[in-house]
Motif scaffolding. Structure first.
Motif, PDB file in Angstrom:
ATOM      1  N   VAL A 297       0.317  -1.179 -13.009  1.00  0.00           N
ATOM      2  CA  VAL A 297      -0.241  -0.038 -12.170  1.00  0.00           C
ATOM      3  C   VAL A 297      -0.130   1.345 -12.907  1.00  0.00           C
ATOM      4  O   VAL A 297      -0.864   2.054 -13.089  1.00  0.00           O
ATOM      5  N   SER A 298       1.143   1.372 -13.421  1.00  0.00           N
ATOM      6  CA  SER A 298       1.435   2.457 -14.198  1.00  0.00           C
ATOM      7  C   SER A 298       0.612   2.522 -15.666  1.00  0.00           C
ATOM      8  O   SER A 298       0.054   3.610 -15.962  1.00  0.00           O
ATOM      9  N   ALA A 299       0.470   1.818 -16.037  1.00  0.00           N
ATOM     10  CA  ALA A 299      -0.504   1.431 -17.430  1.00  0.00           C
ATOM     11  C   ALA A 299      -1.915   1.947 -17.167  1.00  0.00           C
ATOM     12  O   ALA A 299      -2.679   2.523 -17.792  1.00  0.00           O
ATOM     13  N   VAL A 300      -2.425   1.289 -16.033  1.00  0.00           N
ATOM     14  CA  VAL A 300      -3.869   1.677 -15.569  1.00  0.00           C
ATOM     15  C   VAL A 300      -4.016   3.195 -15.203  1.00  0.00           C
ATOM     16  O   VAL A 300      -4.984   3.638 -15.681  1.00  0.00           O
ATOM     17  N   ILE A 301      -2.988   3.583 -14.585  1.00  0.00           N
ATOM     18  CA  ILE A 301      -2.798   5.169 -14.199  1.00  0.00           C
ATOM     19  C   ILE A 301      -3.098   5.906 -15.284  1.00  0.00           C
ATOM     20  O   ILE A 301      -3.629   6.941 -15.540  1.00  0.00           O
ATOM     21  N   ALA A 302      -2.289   5.668 -16.478  1.00  0.00           N
ATOM     22  CA  ALA A 302      -2.018   6.387 -17.652  1.00  0.00           C
ATOM     23  C   ALA A 302      -3.363   6.150 -18.546  1.00  0.00           C
ATOM     24  O   ALA A 302      -3.767   7.414 -19.012  1.00  0.00           O
ATOM     25  N   ALA A 303      -4.042   5.108 -18.490  1.00  0.00           N
ATOM     26  CA  ALA A 303      -5.437   4.873 -19.095  1.00  0.00           C
ATOM     27  C   ALA A 303      -6.491   5.705 -18.523  1.00  0.00           C
ATOM     28  O   ALA A 303      -7.235   6.313 -19.023  1.00  0.00           O
ATOM     29  N   ALA A 304      -6.395   5.723 -17.021  1.00  0.00           N
ATOM     30  CA  ALA A 304      -7.424   6.351 -16.510  1.00  0.00           C
ATOM     31  C   ALA A 304      -7.395   7.809 -16.687  1.00  0.00           C
ATOM     32  O   ALA A 304      -8.284   8.345 -16.389  1.00  0.00           O
ATOM     33  N   ARG A 305      -6.042   8.434 -16.715  1.00  0.00           N
ATOM     34  CA  ARG A 305      -5.994   9.706 -16.866  1.00  0.00           C
ATOM     35  C   ARG A 305      -7.014   9.967 -18.334  1.00  0.00           C
ATOM     36  O   ARG A 305      -7.439  11.240 -18.328  1.00  0.00           O
ATOM     37  N   GLY A 306      -6.660   9.435 -19.280  1.00  0.00           N
ATOM     38  CA  GLY A 306      -7.465   9.551 -20.420  1.00  0.00           C
ATOM     39  C   GLY A 306      -7.043  10.867 -21.181  1.00  0.00           C
ATOM     40  O   GLY A 306      -7.792  11.069 -22.069  1.00  0.00           O
ATOM     41  N   ASP A 307      -6.017  11.633 -20.936  1.00  0.00           N
ATOM     42  CA  ASP A 307      -6.013  12.795 -21.652  1.00  0.00           C
ATOM     43  C   ASP A 307      -5.082  12.870 -22.823  1.00  0.00           C
ATOM     44  O   ASP A 307      -4.399  13.807 -23.438  1.00  0.00           O
ATOM     45  N   GLY A 308      -4.425  11.790 -23.150  1.00  0.00           N
ATOM     46  CA  GLY A 308      -3.503  10.955 -24.054  1.00  0.00           C
ATOM     47  C   GLY A 308      -2.074  12.014 -24.000  1.00  0.00           C
ATOM     48  O   GLY A 308      -1.401  12.299 -24.847  1.00  0.00           O
ATOM     49  N   GLY A 309      -1.699  12.468 -22.857  1.00  0.00           N
ATOM     50  CA  GLY A 309      -0.517  12.781 -22.380  1.00  0.00           C
ATOM     51  C   GLY A 309      -0.505  14.550 -22.658  1.00  0.00           C
ATOM     52  O   GLY A 309       0.376  15.183 -22.401  1.00  0.00           O
ATOM     53  N   ARG A 310      -1.647  15.074 -22.647  1.00  0.00           N
ATOM     54  CA  ARG A 310      -1.954  16.451 -22.976  1.00  0.00           C
ATOM     55  C   ARG A 310      -1.701  17.394 -21.529  1.00  0.00           C
ATOM     56  O   ARG A 310      -2.263  16.772 -20.757  1.00  0.00           O
ATOM     57  N   VAL A 311      -1.036  18.518 -21.683  1.00  0.00           N
ATOM     58  CA  VAL A 311      -1.083  19.259 -20.478  1.00  0.00           C
ATOM     59  C   VAL A 311      -2.517  20.139 -20.757  1.00  0.00           C
ATOM     60  O   VAL A 311      -2.618  20.893 -21.622  1.00  0.00           O
ATOM     61  N   THR A 312      -3.251  20.398 -19.612  1.00  0.00           N
ATOM     62  CA  THR A 312      -4.485  21.129 -19.715  1.00  0.00           C
ATOM     63  C   THR A 312      -3.966  22.670 -18.721  1.00  0.00           C
ATOM     64  O   THR A 312      -3.381  22.454 -17.813  1.00  0.00           O
ATOM     65  N   ALA A 313      -4.534  23.544 -19.469  1.00  0.00           N
ATOM     66  CA  ALA A 313      -4.432  24.799 -18.813  1.00  0.00           C
ATOM     67  C   ALA A 313      -5.340  25.105 -17.780  1.00  0.00           C
ATOM     68  O   ALA A 313      -6.528  24.525 -17.449  1.00  0.00           O
TER      69      ALA A 313
ATOM     70  N   LEU B 185       0.850  -1.306   0.125  1.00  0.00           N
ATOM     71  CA  LEU B 185       0.072   0.160   0.245  1.00  0.00           C
ATOM     72  C   LEU B 185       1.042   1.271  -0.083  1.00  0.00           C
ATOM     73  O   LEU B 185       0.620   2.202  -0.667  1.00  0.00           O
ATOM     74  N   THR B 186       2.025   1.452   0.781  1.00  0.00           N
ATOM     75  CA  THR B 186       2.745   2.434   0.694  1.00  0.00           C
ATOM     76  C   THR B 186       3.540   2.574  -0.705  1.00  0.00           C
ATOM     77  O   THR B 186       3.799   3.577  -1.074  1.00  0.00           O
ATOM     78  N   LEU B 187       3.885   1.585  -1.212  1.00  0.00           N
ATOM     79  CA  LEU B 187       4.793   1.642  -2.589  1.00  0.00           C
ATOM     80  C   LEU B 187       3.441   2.175  -3.520  1.00  0.00           C
ATOM     81  O   LEU B 187       4.019   2.682  -4.653  1.00  0.00           O
ATOM     82  N   LEU B 188       2.310   1.571  -3.348  1.00  0.00           N
ATOM     83  CA  LEU B 188       1.344   2.078  -4.326  1.00  0.00           C
ATOM     84  C   LEU B 188       1.038   3.236  -4.333  1.00  0.00           C
ATOM     85  O   LEU B 188       0.924   4.043  -5.399  1.00  0.00           O
ATOM     86  N   ALA B 189       1.055   4.189  -3.328  1.00  0.00           N
ATOM     87  CA  ALA B 189       1.033   5.597  -3.134  1.00  0.00           C
ATOM     88  C   ALA B 189       2.141   6.117  -4.055  1.00  0.00           C
ATOM     89  O   ALA B 189       1.886   7.133  -4.520  1.00  0.00           O
ATOM     90  N   ALA B 190       3.327   5.713  -3.810  1.00  0.00           N
ATOM     91  CA  ALA B 190       4.557   6.167  -4.367  1.00  0.00           C
ATOM     92  C   ALA B 190       4.522   6.094  -5.956  1.00  0.00           C
ATOM     93  O   ALA B 190       4.777   6.957  -6.776  1.00  0.00           O
ATOM     94  N   VAL B 191       4.172   5.090  -6.498  1.00  0.00           N
ATOM     95  CA  VAL B 191       4.068   4.526  -7.788  1.00  0.00           C
ATOM     96  C   VAL B 191       2.882   5.450  -8.346  1.00  0.00           C
ATOM     97  O   VAL B 191       2.943   5.902  -9.567  1.00  0.00           O
ATOM     98  N   TYR B 192       1.754   5.594  -7.748  1.00  0.00           N
ATOM     99  CA  TYR B 192       0.878   6.438  -8.166  1.00  0.00           C
ATOM    100  C   TYR B 192       1.300   7.946  -8.382  1.00  0.00           C
ATOM    101  O   TYR B 192       0.814   8.614  -9.439  1.00  0.00           O
ATOM    102  N   TRP B 193       1.889   8.508  -7.450  1.00  0.00           N
ATOM    103  CA  TRP B 193       2.353   9.729  -7.463  1.00  0.00           C
ATOM    104  C   TRP B 193       3.206  10.132  -8.918  1.00  0.00           C
ATOM    105  O   TRP B 193       3.079  10.868  -9.468  1.00  0.00           O
TER     106      TRP B 193
END
Length: 134
Positions: free
Chosen positions: A118-134, A58-66
């Protein structure tokens, strides 16, 4: 809207920070418990209890999520995997049977697969295609 440029120095720093943090988390959760529990029937378990491993995960999950949520995927995967691999090698290398190498290899493969997933799931969940939003 443009993609954020990858900063190699920031990626390397993330790898190093997560490697050190993962090793420290291993020491905090698992490193202090070196005694096997002997049951009345003579069987042994341990040295780790389930709650210790769950706490580490669980503590590693928090660091990986960040790291993954800030698009430091290399750091999330490589740093965590390296830290856990080094910590398990150091912790188990005094094993007289020599089988610790197999355990260390399994820790490396398992943490690599888990952090990449976990990183792939987080990237997919973001769903912004890597774009920076203003």
């Amino acid at each position: 809207m443009t993609r954020r440029q990858s900063n190699p120095a920031a990626q390397l720093l993330t790898v190093l920070v997560l490697a050190v943090a993962s090793s420290a988390m291993w020491a905090a959760w698992l490193g202090w418990d070196q005694r096997r529990d002997v049951h009345p029937d003579g069987s042994t378990t341990g040295p780790y209890e389930a709650w210790q491993v769950i706490g580490l995960v669980l503590t590693l999950l928090a660091a990986v999520y960040w790291a993954a949520s800030h698009r430091y995927f290399v750091g999330a995967v490589a740093g965590t995997t390296a830290g856990l691999t080094v910590a398990s090698f150091y912790d188990w290398s005094d094993d007289a049977s020599g089988l610790y190498g197999i355990g260390v290899g399994l820790v490396m493969l398992g943490s690599l697969a888990a952090t990449a997933s976990v990183s792939a799931v987080i990237a997919a969940a973001r769903g912004d295609g890597g774009r920076v939003t203003a």
